[in-house]
Design a protein around this motif. Structure first.
Motif, PDB file in Angstrom:
ATOM      1  N   ASN A  28      44.481  58.966  37.876  1.00 50.76           N
ATOM      2  CA  ASN A  28      44.029  58.659  39.234  1.00 50.76           C
ATOM      3  C   ASN A  28      43.914  59.925  40.080  1.00 50.76           C
ATOM      4  N   LEU A  29      44.891  60.800  39.971  1.00 51.03           N
ATOM      5  CA  LEU A  29      44.895  62.023  40.775  1.00 51.03           C
ATOM      6  C   LEU A  29      43.771  62.958  40.364  1.00 51.03           C
ATOM      7  N   SER A  30      43.552  63.111  39.062  1.00 45.59           N
ATOM      8  CA  SER A  30      42.495  63.992  38.588  1.00 45.59           C
ATOM      9  C   SER A  30      41.120  63.455  38.976  1.00 45.59           C
ATOM     10  N   ALA A  31      40.939  62.134  38.890  1.00 47.16           N
ATOM     11  CA  ALA A  31      39.659  61.541  39.289  1.00 47.16           C
ATOM     12  C   ALA A  31      39.386  61.771  40.774  1.00 47.16           C
ATOM     13  N   ALA A  32      40.406  61.601  41.605  1.00 47.59           N
ATOM     14  CA  ALA A  32      40.234  61.803  43.047  1.00 47.59           C
ATOM     15  C   ALA A  32      39.896  63.254  43.360  1.00 47.59           C
ATOM     16  N   ALA A  33      40.615  64.173  42.723  1.00 49.90           N
ATOM     17  CA  ALA A  33      40.359  65.594  42.957  1.00 49.90           C
ATOM     18  C   ALA A  33      38.960  65.985  42.484  1.00 49.90           C
ATOM     19  N   GLY A  34      38.558  65.453  41.326  1.00 46.74           N
ATOM     20  CA  GLY A  34      37.232  65.765  40.808  1.00 46.74           C
ATOM     21  C   GLY A  34      36.122  65.223  41.686  1.00 46.74           C
ATOM     22  N   ALA A  35      36.293  63.998  42.183  1.00 48.18           N
ATOM     23  CA  ALA A  35      35.267  63.387  43.028  1.00 48.18           C
ATOM     24  C   ALA A  35      35.055  64.182  44.314  1.00 48.18           C
ATOM     25  N   LEU A  36      36.144  64.535  44.981  1.00 50.38           N
ATOM     26  CA  LEU A  36      36.019  65.259  46.247  1.00 50.38           C
ATOM     27  C   LEU A  36      35.526  66.681  46.031  1.00 50.38           C
ATOM     28  N   THR A  37      35.919  67.309  44.930  1.00 44.96           N
ATOM     29  CA  THR A  37      35.430  68.655  44.622  1.00 44.96           C
ATOM     30  C   THR A  37      33.923  68.650  44.419  1.00 44.96           C
ATOM     31  N   ALA A  38      33.417  67.670  43.665  1.00 43.07           N
ATOM     32  CA  ALA A  38      31.978  67.585  43.418  1.00 43.07           C
ATOM     33  C   ALA A  38      31.210  67.321  44.714  1.00 43.07           C
TER      34      ALA A  38
ATOM     35  N   VAL B 208      32.042  68.244  47.767  1.00 37.85           N
ATOM     36  CA  VAL B 208      32.013  69.489  48.552  1.00 37.85           C
ATOM     37  C   VAL B 208      31.012  70.473  47.964  1.00 37.85           C
ATOM     38  N   LEU B 209      31.015  70.627  46.651  1.00 40.09           N
ATOM     39  CA  LEU B 209      30.087  71.564  46.013  1.00 40.09           C
ATOM     40  C   LEU B 209      28.638  71.127  46.205  1.00 40.09           C
TER      41      LEU B 209
ATOM     42  N   ARG C 222      23.910  67.601  51.835  1.00 37.59           N
ATOM     43  CA  ARG C 222      23.947  66.148  51.981  1.00 37.59           C
ATOM     44  C   ARG C 222      25.128  65.608  51.182  1.00 37.59           C
ATOM     45  N   TRP C 223      25.638  64.451  51.644  1.00 38.49           N
ATOM     46  CA  TRP C 223      26.737  63.797  50.943  1.00 38.49           C
ATOM     47  C   TRP C 223      26.156  62.916  49.833  1.00 38.49           C
ATOM     48  N   SER C 224      26.578  63.164  48.621  1.00 41.06           N
ATOM     49  CA  SER C 224      25.962  62.509  47.481  1.00 41.06           C
ATOM     50  C   SER C 224      26.911  61.513  46.810  1.00 41.06           C
ATOM     51  N   PRO C 225      26.599  60.210  46.855  1.00 43.87           N
ATOM     52  CA  PRO C 225      27.435  59.242  46.127  1.00 43.87           C
ATOM     53  C   PRO C 225      27.370  59.442  44.618  1.00 43.87           C
TER      54      PRO C 225
ATOM     55  N   GLY D 204      26.963  62.354  43.143  1.00 45.73           N
ATOM     56  CA  GLY D 204      27.819  63.506  42.889  1.00 45.73           C
ATOM     57  C   GLY D 204      29.291  63.133  42.930  1.00 45.73           C
ATOM     58  N   PHE D 205      29.647  62.268  43.863  1.00 46.79           N
ATOM     59  CA  PHE D 205      31.029  61.791  43.951  1.00 46.79           C
ATOM     60  C   PHE D 205      31.442  61.107  42.648  1.00 46.79           C
ATOM     61  N   CYS D 206      30.589  60.222  42.145  1.00 43.82           N
ATOM     62  CA  CYS D 206      30.898  59.485  40.912  1.00 43.82           C
ATOM     63  C   CYS D 206      30.949  60.416  39.708  1.00 43.82           C
ATOM     64  N   SER D 207      30.014  61.344  39.625  1.00 39.86           N
ATOM     65  CA  SER D 207      30.000  62.288  38.510  1.00 39.86           C
ATOM     66  C   SER D 207      31.243  63.163  38.510  1.00 39.86           C
ATOM     67  N   GLY D 208      31.678  63.584  39.684  1.00 38.73           N
ATOM     68  CA  GLY D 208      32.888  64.393  39.781  1.00 38.73           C
ATOM     69  C   GLY D 208      34.121  63.624  39.371  1.00 38.73           C
ATOM     70  N   ALA D 209      34.184  62.331  39.750  1.00 35.31           N
ATOM     71  CA  ALA D 209      35.320  61.498  39.348  1.00 35.31           C
ATOM     72  C   ALA D 209      35.393  61.370  37.832  1.00 35.31           C
ATOM     73  N   ILE D 210      34.245  61.132  37.202  1.00 34.74           N
ATOM     74  CA  ILE D 210      34.229  61.007  35.742  1.00 34.74           C
ATOM     75  C   ILE D 210      34.585  62.334  35.085  1.00 34.74           C
ATOM     76  N   ALA D 211      34.096  63.441  35.634  1.00 33.38           N
ATOM     77  CA  ALA D 211      34.445  64.747  35.085  1.00 33.38           C
ATOM     78  C   ALA D 211      35.949  64.991  35.163  1.00 33.38           C
ATOM     79  N   GLY D 212      36.569  64.572  36.264  1.00 34.22           N
ATOM     80  CA  GLY D 212      38.013  64.706  36.382  1.00 34.22           C
ATOM     81  C   GLY D 212      38.756  63.863  35.369  1.00 34.22           C
ATOM     82  N   LEU D 213      38.284  62.650  35.145  1.00 35.78           N
ATOM     83  CA  LEU D 213      38.915  61.758  34.169  1.00 35.78           C
ATOM     84  C   LEU D 213      38.772  62.299  32.750  1.00 35.78           C
ATOM     85  N   VAL D 214      37.596  62.817  32.430  1.00 40.65           N
ATOM     86  CA  VAL D 214      37.386  63.398  31.099  1.00 40.65           C
ATOM     87  C   VAL D 214      38.329  64.572  30.879  1.00 40.65           C
ATOM     88  N   THR D 215      38.433  65.437  31.867  1.00 41.11           N
ATOM     89  CA  THR D 215      39.230  66.658  31.712  1.00 41.11           C
ATOM     90  C   THR D 215      40.713  66.343  31.552  1.00 41.11           C
TER      91      THR D 215
END
Length: 401
Positions: free
Chosen positions: A255-265, A267-268, A275-278, A280-291
Motif C-alpha cells: 500500500n505504501l509503495s503504491a501510494a508513493a509511486g502514484a504521487l511521484t508519477a 508530480v513528474l 497537467r494532472w494526469s489520472p 499517470g497516477f494509475c501507472s505510477g501506482a502500478i509501478a510502485g506495486l511492481v517494484t
C-alpha cells in the motif's frame, strides 16, 4: 487442524479416504481468499489495457486476458505445475512427477493442502501471461496469441519460477530473495513484451502517433488499477502462506509503495506536461506495486516508500526513453514491469532485513541485505534478475515471437 497424510492423487484418482497428518484450516482459508484476489488481477489487467488502447482494440484485450487464463490453467494442470515445483529434476527445470496432479502430497510446509498451493500458483502463471500479451495490442490475432501463451508459459515462466521458488532451483539454492514474483512474474513478462514490441515493430494502420498512444477510456484505466491493487494484497500478502505478521507487513509495504509511486508519477507528469494526469497516477501506482513485489515481505515501511518513488521515477524515464529511440513499448509494459521488477529485485538485496527474513522461510540465507552487512546479496539478486531477463528475451527473439 485436520488429519491427512495420504497423497492428494490417491484421494482424487483412486477414491481413497484421507488418513493421518495435519493441515491448518486458518492458513487454508487465508490462501483460498488470496486465490480469488490474484485471479481478479487478470481481468483487472484486461480492463486496464482496454482503457489504454484504442476503442476498436478494447474488447480484444478483455477477451484475451480471460482466454489466456484458460490456456494457462490447462497447461498448468498438465505439466506446468510439475515443471515448476517438482523436487526432482535439475536446477533449471523440474520433471513430470506432479503432471495432472498425480503423486502430489497433501501438505505444504505452511500446513496447507498441496492442491491449494497448486491453484494459488496457477493464478501467478496466468497473470504473467496476461501481462506479456498486452504487447500484441493492435498487432496480433487471437489464435496465434493463445498458442504463444502456452509455449511461453512452458519455456519461459516455468523454468524461471522453478529457479526461484523450487528447492531444486539454482537461484533458490544461491539464496536469491523474491517474495512474491518480481522475477518470475514481472521481469519475465516485461522482457517478453519488449521483445514482442521490437520484433513486430510500431503500430501504424493510419492512426497518428498522438491518437495511437492516447488512452481511449481513462475510467477503465482507473477501474483496472483499482482491481489490480485490490488483488495485489493477495499476491504479496498471500505469499507469506499464512495470515501472520509477514503477510501484514507485505500488505502495508504494498500500500505504501503504491501510494508513493502514484504521487511521484503525478508530480513528474505535471512538471513536464503541466497537467494532472489520472492515467499517470494509475501507472505510477502500478509501478510502485511492481517494484515492491520481490521485497514486500523482507523490507521495512521506510524502504517500501523508497521503492515506490524509485519505481515510478524509473517508469517515467524508461517510457520517455523508449519513445525517444522509437521503440513502441505497447502499454509501457517493459517500462512498468520489466524495469520495476529488475530494480525491485536489486533493491531487495540492499534493504532486506534479517529480522524479517528470519520470520519467513528463506532459501539458504536469513533474508538479509546490505543494511545488515550481507554484501553478497545484491550480486545474487542482480544475477537472478539478469538471467531471467536474458532467458525471456532470448527465447522470444530466437523463436520469432
Amino acid at each position: 487442524m485436520v488429519n491427512i497424510t495420504q497423497s492428494y492423487a490417491a484421494i482424487i484418482w483412486n477414491d481413497s479416504k484421507p488418513v493421518g497428518g495435519t493441515y491448518n484450516l486458518g492458513n487454508s482459508s487465508f490462501i483460498l481468499n488470496c486465490v480469488a484476489l490474484v485471479f481478479l488481477m487478470s481481468p483487472g489487467v484486461g480492463i486496464l489495457y482496454s482503457g489504454l488502447l484504442r476503442r476498436k482494440n478494447a474488447l480484444s484485450a478483455l477477451y484475451l486476458s480471460m482466454a489466456a487464463v484458460a490456456v494457462v490453467s490447462i497447461q498448468w494442470f498438465i505439466m506446468g505445475f510439475s515443471l515448476t515445483f517438482s523436487e526432482e529434476g535439475t536446477s533449471f527445470i523440474g520433471n513430470f512427477k506432479y503432471a495432472c496432479l498425480r503423486n502430489t502430497p497433501m501438505n505444504r510446509p505452511a500446513e496447507i493442502p498441496f492442491s491449494l498451493f497448486y491453484i494459488y500458483e496457477a493464478m501467478f502463471a496466468a497473470l504473467s501471461s496476461v501481462i506479456a500479451i498486452g504487447a500484441f495490442a493492435g498487432r496480433g490475432r487471437p489464435g496465434p496469441i493463445l498458442v504463444f501463451v502456452a509455449i511461453w508459459t512452458t519455456l519461459v515462466y516455468d523454468p524461471i519460477a522453478h529457479s526461484i521458488w523450487s528447492k531444486m532451483g539454482w537461484a533458490n539454492r544461491l539464496g536469491v530473495l523474491d517474495f512474491a514474483g518480481g522475477t518470475s512474474v514481472h521481469i519475465s513478462s516485461g522482457s517478453a513484451a519488449l521483445a514482442i514490441s521490437i520484433y513486430l515493430g510500431r503500430r501504424t494502420r493510419g492512426d497518428t502517433k498522438a491518437r495511437m498512444h492516447e488512452a481511449s477510456n481513462p475510467t477503465n484505466v482507473v477501474l483496472g488499477t483499482v482491481l489490480l491493487t485490490f488483488g495485489w494484497f493477495g499476491l504479496n500478502g498471500g505469499s507469506a502462506m499464512s495470515p501472520d505478521i509477514i503477510a501484514i507487513q507485505a500488505c502495508i509495504n504494498s500500500n505504501l509503495s503504491a501510494a508513493a509511486g502514484a504521487l511521484t508519477a503525478v508530480v513528474l507528469n505535471y512538471r513536464t506536461r503541466r497537467r494532472w494526469s489520472p492515467v499517470g497516477f494509475c501507472s505510477g501506482a502500478i509501478a510502485g506495486l511492481v517494484t515492491i513485489t520481490p521485497g514486500s515481505g523482507y523490507v521495512t515501511p521506510p524502504a517500501a516508500f523508497l521503492y515506490g518513488v524509485v519505481g515510478a521515477t524509473l517508469y517515467c524515464l524508461s517510457a520517455r526513453l523508449f519513445a525517444y529511440v522509437g521503440i513502441d513499448d505497447s502499454l509501457d509494459i517493459f517500462a512498468t514491469h520489466g524495469v520495476g521488477g529488475l530494480f525491485g529485485s536489486i533493491l531487495t538485496g540492499v534493504f532486506a532485513q534479517e529480522s524479517l527474513g528470519l520470520l519467513f522461510y528463506s532459501p539458504s540465507t536469513s533474508g538479509s541485505g546490505w543494511v545488515t552487512r550481507n554484501w553478497k546479496q545484491v550480486g545474487y539478486q542482480a544475477a537472478s534478475a539478469g538471467a531471467s531477463l536474458a532467458r525471456s528475451w532470448h527465447l522470444e527473439r530466437s523463436s520469432g515471437c
